[in-house]
Design a protein around this motif. Structure first.
Motif, PDB file in Angstrom:
ATOM      1  N   VAL A 108     -32.016  68.537  47.811  1.00  0.00           N
ATOM      2  CA  VAL A 108     -32.349  68.634  49.239  1.00  0.00           C
ATOM      3  C   VAL A 108     -32.321  70.094  49.680  1.00  0.00           C
ATOM      4  CG1 VAL A 108     -31.552  68.069  51.571  1.00  0.00           C
ATOM      5  CG2 VAL A 108     -31.605  66.302  49.814  1.00  0.00           C
ATOM      6  N   TYR A 109     -31.270  70.819  49.307  1.00  0.00           N
ATOM      7  CA  TYR A 109     -31.183  72.235  49.680  1.00  0.00           C
ATOM      8  C   TYR A 109     -32.279  73.071  49.014  1.00  0.00           C
ATOM      9  CZ  TYR A 109     -26.845  71.683  52.245  1.00  0.00           C
ATOM     10  OH  TYR A 109     -25.908  71.314  53.178  1.00  0.00           O
ATOM     11  N   LYS A 110     -32.608  72.746  47.768  1.00  0.00           N
ATOM     12  CA  LYS A 110     -33.676  73.468  47.083  1.00  0.00           C
ATOM     13  C   LYS A 110     -35.040  73.237  47.736  1.00  0.00           C
ATOM     14  CE  LYS A 110     -31.782  73.946  42.433  1.00  0.00           C
ATOM     15  NZ  LYS A 110     -31.974  73.568  41.013  1.00  0.00           N
ATOM     16  N   ALA A 111     -35.174  72.162  48.467  1.00  0.00           N
ATOM     17  CA  ALA A 111     -36.414  71.886  49.199  1.00  0.00           C
ATOM     18  C   ALA A 111     -36.350  72.457  50.621  1.00  0.00           C
ATOM     19  CB  ALA A 111     -36.677  70.387  49.238  1.00  0.00           C
ATOM     20  N   LEU A 112     -35.207  72.302  51.284  1.00  0.00           N
ATOM     21  CA  LEU A 112     -35.084  72.719  52.683  1.00  0.00           C
ATOM     22  C   LEU A 112     -35.178  74.227  52.880  1.00  0.00           C
ATOM     23  CD1 LEU A 112     -32.182  70.531  54.156  1.00  0.00           C
ATOM     24  CD2 LEU A 112     -34.599  70.439  54.734  1.00  0.00           C
ATOM     25  N   ILE A 113     -34.420  74.970  52.108  1.00  0.00           N
ATOM     26  CA  ILE A 113     -34.318  76.416  52.348  1.00  0.00           C
ATOM     27  C   ILE A 113     -35.665  77.118  52.173  1.00  0.00           C
ATOM     28  CG2 ILE A 113     -33.223  78.561  51.566  1.00  0.00           C
ATOM     29  CD1 ILE A 113     -30.652  76.787  51.128  1.00  0.00           C
ATOM     30  N   PRO A 114     -36.391  76.921  51.060  1.00  0.00           N
ATOM     31  CA  PRO A 114     -37.708  77.568  50.961  1.00  0.00           C
ATOM     32  C   PRO A 114     -38.679  77.087  52.049  1.00  0.00           C
ATOM     33  CG  PRO A 114     -37.028  76.762  48.807  1.00  0.00           C
ATOM     34  CD  PRO A 114     -36.048  76.234  49.806  1.00  0.00           C
ATOM     35  N   ALA A 115     -38.620  75.798  52.384  1.00  0.00           N
ATOM     36  CA  ALA A 115     -39.518  75.271  53.421  1.00  0.00           C
ATOM     37  C   ALA A 115     -39.256  75.947  54.762  1.00  0.00           C
ATOM     38  CB  ALA A 115     -39.350  73.757  53.545  1.00  0.00           C
ATOM     39  N   MET A 116     -37.994  76.142  55.096  1.00  0.00           N
ATOM     40  CA  MET A 116     -37.653  76.784  56.363  1.00  0.00           C
ATOM     41  C   MET A 116     -38.124  78.232  56.405  1.00  0.00           C
ATOM     42  SD  MET A 116     -33.832  75.452  57.048  1.00  0.00           S
ATOM     43  CE  MET A 116     -33.458  73.802  57.570  1.00  0.00           C
ATOM     44  N   ILE A 117     -37.991  78.922  55.300  1.00  0.00           N
ATOM     45  CA  ILE A 117     -38.425  80.328  55.257  1.00  0.00           C
ATOM     46  C   ILE A 117     -39.951  80.411  55.309  1.00  0.00           C
ATOM     47  CG2 ILE A 117     -38.500  82.399  53.807  1.00  0.00           C
ATOM     48  CD1 ILE A 117     -35.652  81.513  52.791  1.00  0.00           C
ATOM     49  N   ILE A 118     -40.630  79.667  54.455  1.00  0.00           N
ATOM     50  CA  ILE A 118     -42.098  79.722  54.406  1.00  0.00           C
ATOM     51  C   ILE A 118     -42.694  79.216  55.721  1.00  0.00           C
ATOM     52  CG2 ILE A 118     -44.149  78.837  53.223  1.00  0.00           C
ATOM     53  CD1 ILE A 118     -42.354  78.693  50.664  1.00  0.00           C
ATOM     54  N   GLY A 119     -42.136  78.146  56.274  1.00  0.00           N
ATOM     55  CA  GLY A 119     -42.627  77.608  57.540  1.00  0.00           C
ATOM     56  C   GLY A 119     -42.524  78.605  58.678  1.00  0.00           C
ATOM     57  N   ARG A 120     -41.420  79.314  58.739  1.00  0.00           N
ATOM     58  CA  ARG A 120     -41.250  80.317  59.791  1.00  0.00           C
ATOM     59  C   ARG A 120     -42.237  81.466  59.613  1.00  0.00           C
ATOM     60  NH1 ARG A 120     -36.757  77.520  60.171  1.00  0.00           N
ATOM     61  NH2 ARG A 120     -35.520  77.589  62.072  1.00  0.00           N
ATOM     62  N   ILE A 121     -42.471  81.864  58.379  1.00  0.00           N
ATOM     63  CA  ILE A 121     -43.454  82.925  58.135  1.00  0.00           C
ATOM     64  C   ILE A 121     -44.848  82.467  58.562  1.00  0.00           C
ATOM     65  CG2 ILE A 121     -44.625  84.244  56.318  1.00  0.00           C
ATOM     66  CD1 ILE A 121     -41.834  84.309  54.875  1.00  0.00           C
ATOM     67  N   VAL A 152     -31.040  76.118  62.367  1.00  0.00           N
ATOM     68  CA  VAL A 152     -31.058  76.155  60.900  1.00  0.00           C
ATOM     69  C   VAL A 152     -29.748  75.586  60.361  1.00  0.00           C
ATOM     70  CG1 VAL A 152     -31.048  77.698  58.896  1.00  0.00           C
ATOM     71  CG2 VAL A 152     -32.690  78.080  60.746  1.00  0.00           C
ATOM     72  N   VAL A 153     -28.633  76.029  60.946  1.00  0.00           N
ATOM     73  CA  VAL A 153     -27.321  75.528  60.511  1.00  0.00           C
ATOM     74  C   VAL A 153     -27.236  74.016  60.742  1.00  0.00           C
ATOM     75  CG1 VAL A 153     -24.824  75.620  60.962  1.00  0.00           C
ATOM     76  CG2 VAL A 153     -26.156  77.747  60.830  1.00  0.00           C
ATOM     77  N   LEU A 154     -27.678  73.572  61.910  1.00  0.00           N
ATOM     78  CA  LEU A 154     -27.670  72.135  62.210  1.00  0.00           C
ATOM     79  C   LEU A 154     -28.492  71.359  61.178  1.00  0.00           C
ATOM     80  CD1 LEU A 154     -27.004  69.789  64.249  1.00  0.00           C
ATOM     81  CD2 LEU A 154     -29.231  70.302  65.276  1.00  0.00           C
ATOM     82  N   GLN A 155     -29.677  71.844  60.851  1.00  0.00           N
ATOM     83  CA  GLN A 155     -30.547  71.182  59.880  1.00  0.00           C
ATOM     84  C   GLN A 155     -29.919  71.172  58.490  1.00  0.00           C
ATOM     85  OE1 GLN A 155     -34.117  73.460  60.436  1.00  0.00           O
ATOM     86  NE2 GLN A 155     -34.251  72.825  62.572  1.00  0.00           N
ATOM     87  N   LEU A 156     -29.322  72.287  58.092  1.00  0.00           N
ATOM     88  CA  LEU A 156     -28.720  72.375  56.765  1.00  0.00           C
ATOM     89  C   LEU A 156     -27.467  71.511  56.625  1.00  0.00           C
ATOM     90  CD1 LEU A 156     -29.196  76.172  55.956  1.00  0.00           C
ATOM     91  CD2 LEU A 156     -30.444  74.231  54.988  1.00  0.00           C
ATOM     92  N   VAL A 157     -26.839  71.173  57.733  1.00  0.00           N
ATOM     93  CA  VAL A 157     -25.671  70.290  57.699  1.00  0.00           C
ATOM     94  C   VAL A 157     -26.093  68.836  57.877  1.00  0.00           C
ATOM     95  CG1 VAL A 157     -23.543  69.650  58.925  1.00  0.00           C
ATOM     96  CG2 VAL A 157     -24.052  72.058  58.471  1.00  0.00           C
ATOM     97  N   LEU A 158     -26.903  68.572  58.889  1.00  0.00           N
ATOM     98  CA  LEU A 158     -27.229  67.202  59.269  1.00  0.00           C
ATOM     99  C   LEU A 158     -28.173  66.490  58.296  1.00  0.00           C
ATOM    100  CD1 LEU A 158     -26.598  65.168  61.475  1.00  0.00           C
ATOM    101  CD2 LEU A 158     -28.535  66.060  62.775  1.00  0.00           C
ATOM    102  N   ILE A 159     -29.178  67.174  57.799  1.00  0.00           N
ATOM    103  CA  ILE A 159     -30.163  66.519  56.932  1.00  0.00           C
ATOM    104  C   ILE A 159     -29.526  66.014  55.628  1.00  0.00           C
ATOM    105  CG2 ILE A 159     -32.272  66.877  55.571  1.00  0.00           C
ATOM    106  CD1 ILE A 159     -33.323  68.465  57.997  1.00  0.00           C
ATOM    107  N   PRO A 160     -28.726  66.811  54.922  1.00  0.00           N
ATOM    108  CA  PRO A 160     -28.062  66.253  53.725  1.00  0.00           C
ATOM    109  C   PRO A 160     -27.147  65.071  54.047  1.00  0.00           C
ATOM    110  CG  PRO A 160     -28.016  68.634  53.645  1.00  0.00           C
ATOM    111  CD  PRO A 160     -28.503  68.259  55.012  1.00  0.00           C
TER     112      PRO A 160
END
Length: 185
Positions: A108-121, A152-160
């Motif tokens: 989940v983290y390996k999918a979320l973190i790159p998605a959040m960075i690329i999406g924001r860009i 971002v913190v909320l998403q990284l905590v709540l989604i998992p």
């Protein structure tokens, strides 16, 4: 012809509905909505649960539909840029998670973190194109990274946590890292 997955269509409709309703929780304070990014949660979950195509569709539809229906976010440039940002979230999250061998918190983290960075860009790039010279690098960094840190913190905590709960309820295929370690050995 590809088989249409009715379950994913129904889940996607539910995620669109959540994307329409969740911002009402932060509606009283506009800045709180920008900080917590409530529309992002259902899109990221849709990408994880339904896959990249459904995640991308939900991500593109939610901000535009919400803008047309409720007037927030404003269509230009906000909802248009957000549509491309969330499309990227759903697409990248779904793509990376479906390619993961193990369906666990690490995946989940390996999918979320790159998605959040690329999406924001992507969102910032679309906003820069829409606004032209009125958009600076400082505005991009502040708007897409600094101001959204609580979300971002909320998403990284709540989604998992949601993924674990859905896995324990046997609604999705998901397991803890402990089972994964046992499978490796």
């Amino acid at each position: 012809m590809k088989k249409i997955d009715i379950q994913k269509i129904v889940l996607s409709a539910m995620f669109i509905a959540l994307g329409m309703v969740l911002p009402f929780a932060t509606m009283q304070l506009k800045s709180l909505g920008q900080l917590l990014s409530p529309m992002h949660l259902p899109v990221l979950l849709c990408g994880l649960i339904c896959g990249p195509v459904y995640g991308a569709i939900v991500g593109f539809v939610v901000p535009l539909l919400r803008s047309v229906t409720f007037g927030m976010p404003k269509l230009f440039p906000g909802a248009i840029a957000m549509a491309f940002e969330l499309l990227t979230y759903g697409l990248v999250t779904g793509y990376l998670y479906t390619r993961s061998k193990y369906k666990c918190i690490i995946a989940v983290y390996k999918a979320l973190i790159p998605a959040m960075i690329i999406g924001r860009i992507v969102g910032g790039a679309v906003q820069a194109v829409l606004l032209g010279g009125q958009y600076s690098l400082a505005a991009f960094m502040t708007g897409y990274f600094v101001n959204t840190l609580p979300g971002v913190v909320l998403q990284l905590v709540l989604i998992p946590v949601i993924m674990v709960a859905l896995g324990k309820a046997h609604l999705i295929k998901f397991h803890s890292g402990a089972k994964r370690k046992a499978e490796i050995f």
